[in-house]
Design an enzyme around this catalytic site. Structure first.
Site, PDB file in Angstrom:
ATOM      1  N   LYS A 162      97.066  42.254  62.666  1.00 31.60           N
ATOM      2  CA  LYS A 162      96.202  42.709  61.576  1.00 31.60           C
ATOM      3  C   LYS A 162      94.781  42.211  61.803  1.00 31.60           C
ATOM      4  O   LYS A 162      94.565  41.028  62.091  1.00 31.60           O
ATOM      5  CB  LYS A 162      96.732  42.174  60.239  1.00 31.60           C
ATOM      6  CG  LYS A 162      98.061  42.779  59.835  1.00 31.60           C
ATOM      7  CD  LYS A 162      97.913  44.236  59.424  1.00 31.60           C
ATOM      8  CE  LYS A 162      99.178  44.759  58.781  1.00 31.60           C
ATOM      9  NZ  LYS A 162      99.034  46.167  58.344  1.00 31.60           N
ATOM     10  N   ASP A 190      95.959  46.724  63.622  1.00 28.41           N
ATOM     11  CA  ASP A 190      95.841  47.514  62.396  1.00 28.41           C
ATOM     12  C   ASP A 190      94.659  46.981  61.608  1.00 28.41           C
ATOM     13  O   ASP A 190      94.674  45.833  61.160  1.00 28.41           O
ATOM     14  CB  ASP A 190      97.135  47.390  61.576  1.00 28.41           C
ATOM     15  CG  ASP A 190      97.131  48.296  60.346  1.00 28.41           C
ATOM     16  OD1 ASP A 190      96.106  48.981  60.094  1.00 28.41           O
ATOM     17  OD2 ASP A 190      98.158  48.321  59.642  1.00 28.41           O
ATOM     18  N   GLU A 216      95.169  51.090  64.512  1.00 28.95           N
ATOM     19  CA  GLU A 216      95.635  51.807  63.325  1.00 28.95           C
ATOM     20  C   GLU A 216      94.600  51.732  62.209  1.00 28.95           C
ATOM     21  O   GLU A 216      94.029  50.682  61.955  1.00 28.95           O
ATOM     22  CB  GLU A 216      96.943  51.130  62.897  1.00 28.95           C
ATOM     23  CG  GLU A 216      97.721  51.833  61.833  1.00 28.95           C
ATOM     24  CD  GLU A 216      99.028  51.079  61.537  1.00 28.95           C
ATOM     25  OE1 GLU A 216      99.615  50.464  62.452  1.00 28.95           O
ATOM     26  OE2 GLU A 216      99.435  51.104  60.375  1.00 28.95           O
ATOM     27  N   ASP A 243      97.290  55.601  59.079  1.00 26.48           N
ATOM     28  CA  ASP A 243      98.366  55.139  58.196  1.00 26.48           C
ATOM     29  C   ASP A 243      98.039  55.518  56.747  1.00 26.48           C
ATOM     30  O   ASP A 243      98.566  56.511  56.219  1.00 26.48           O
ATOM     31  CB  ASP A 243      98.533  53.624  58.361  1.00 26.48           C
ATOM     32  CG  ASP A 243      99.545  53.017  57.411  1.00 26.48           C
ATOM     33  OD1 ASP A 243     100.160  53.763  56.633  1.00 26.48           O
ATOM     34  OD2 ASP A 243      99.732  51.786  57.425  1.00 26.48           O
ATOM     35  N   LYS A 267     105.328  56.171  56.553  1.00 24.99           N
ATOM     36  CA  LYS A 267     106.023  55.169  55.735  1.00 24.99           C
ATOM     37  C   LYS A 267     106.775  55.907  54.641  1.00 24.99           C
ATOM     38  O   LYS A 267     106.195  56.729  53.928  1.00 24.99           O
ATOM     39  CB  LYS A 267     105.031  54.186  55.113  1.00 24.99           C
ATOM     40  CG  LYS A 267     104.448  53.218  56.120  1.00 24.99           C
ATOM     41  CD  LYS A 267     103.489  52.255  55.474  1.00 24.99           C
ATOM     42  CE  LYS A 267     102.905  51.322  56.524  1.00 24.99           C
ATOM     43  NZ  LYS A 267     101.684  50.654  56.043  1.00 24.99           N
TER      44      LYS A 267
HETATM   45 MG    MG Z   1      99.030  50.070  58.565  1.00 26.78          MG
END
Ligand code: MG
Length: 357
Positions: A162, A190, A216, A243, A267
């Site tokens: 992240k 991400d 991402e 995303d 997701k």
């Molecule tokens: Mg993500």
């Protein structure tokens, strides 16, 4: 077959520690479990894991919506999953997590009725999925330590890191991580909407040098024009993934048409479950794009559903279904669904999700 009863229960298990991403902190690990009973004695389970800043649902609003669905589903044929989505979409817009819980439970029922695991029901033949593990934002030192633990103690060989608050810190963390874990470990990042086009282009050049595979959601979720610009200007080998921009099949179709991404992160909590998740994968496949299945703070019920989708769909070549390992004790305590060894997950050959509550 008819649905006779629906129960909604809270699932609570403490997280090992709060999880920081560029857009917020996930401290709450609560979710709702739905159990759908039928007149044939088959019971299906599903799960809703709302995150306010992603799906616009809190635990409280999600419960209210699930209560509405629970009433509407009494007497419903659980095999009519397309009709179930049409019905839920007519009741309320959005609310992907609430819809997802019912969607998963219906597939669980269908699998049990047909004697097939959900991944086979969706067209899959191979139950093995190679999964990553995610490192939240922390000091570069702590992120390096987390990477070492995951790779050398836990046996993972794909890391998702992240980033997106400070590019300098991001580069330092990734430099430390790459130095520690060596060249064989795959790394993707991400940014959770934390960059703009200029920062992202600068970041991609640096990330390429560090052997990052994919980046991402560099830009805000609504910025499809920016995402297309970034795709056009990205001359590096780092693939771009969306995303938060991709909730529904309509978002996926729009992003594919505008050339906004190389990959979509599906997701189940954003799109409302397996029914629309499979549609996003099919849109990607037709457009020559790839997909990953990611997760929110989910337990093994919806994780098993997500991993089943990965196993079933040709376009889904990456898996980021790791949230159940962030509970205290590195497991949510739910039995069944899948087994794991490092990042290698194997779905059980049991009807439905194979979850035992
Ligand atoms: Mg993500």
């Amino acid at each position: 077959m008819k649905i006779t009863k629906v129960e909604i229960e809270k699932f609570s298990a403490p997280l090992e520690e709060p999880f920081r991403v560029a857009f917020g902190v996930i401290e709450d690990s609560d979710s709702w479990t739905v159990k759908i009973y039928t007149d044939e004695g088959i019971c299906g389970v599903g799960s809703a894991a709302p995150i306010g800043f992603v799906t616009g649902e809190t635990m409280e609003t999600c419960y209210l919506v699930m209560k509405m669905f629970a009433e509407a589903f009494i007497g419903w044929d659980p095999m009519d999953i397309a009709g179930a989505h049409e019905m839920m979409d007519h009741i309320i817009y959005g609310n992907g997590s609430a819809k997802c819980a019912f969607d998963i439970a219906l597939y669980d029922i269908m699998g049990k009725k047909k004697g097939l695991p959900v991944y086979r029901l969706l067209g899959g033949t191979n139950p093995v999925v190679h999964n990553d593990i995610t490192i939240g934002i922390n000091t570069p030192e702590k992120m390096q330590q987390a990477a070492e633990k995951f790779v050398f103690q836990k046996g993972f060989d794909i890391l998702k890191v992240k980033v997106g608050i400070s590019l300098e810190d991001d580069i330092e963390a990734l430099t430390r991580i790459r130095r520690s874990v060596g060249d064989k470990v795959r790394i993707r990042i991400d940014a959770n909407q934390g960059y703009n086009v200029e920062t992202a282009l600068r970041a991609l050049k640096e990330f390429e040098k560090l052997g990052v595979d994919a980046a991402e959601q560099c830009l805000p979720w609504w910025d499809f024009d920016g995402a297309a610009e970034l795709m056009a200007k990205n001359t590096t080998s780092v693939k771009l993934m969306l995303d938060e921009s991709i909730h529904t099949p309509h978002d996926a179709r729009r992003a594919a048409k505008l050339g906004c991404a190389d990959f979509f992160n599906i997701k189940l909590m954003k799109c409302g479950g397996l029914y629309y998740g499979a549609q996003i994968a099919d849109i990607a496949e037709a457009a020559g794009l790839g997909c990953m299945v990611g997760c929110m703070q989910e337990n093994k019920i919806s994780i098993t559903a997500g991993v089943s989708l990965v196993a079933a769909k040709k376009a889904i070549v990456e898996a980021d279904c790791d949230s159940f390992m962030f509970y205290k004790g590195e497991d949510d305590g739910i039995e069944g669904g899948l087994t794991r060894e490092g990042g290698i997950f194997t779905l059980l050959e049991k009807p439905g999700l194979g979850i035992e509550l």
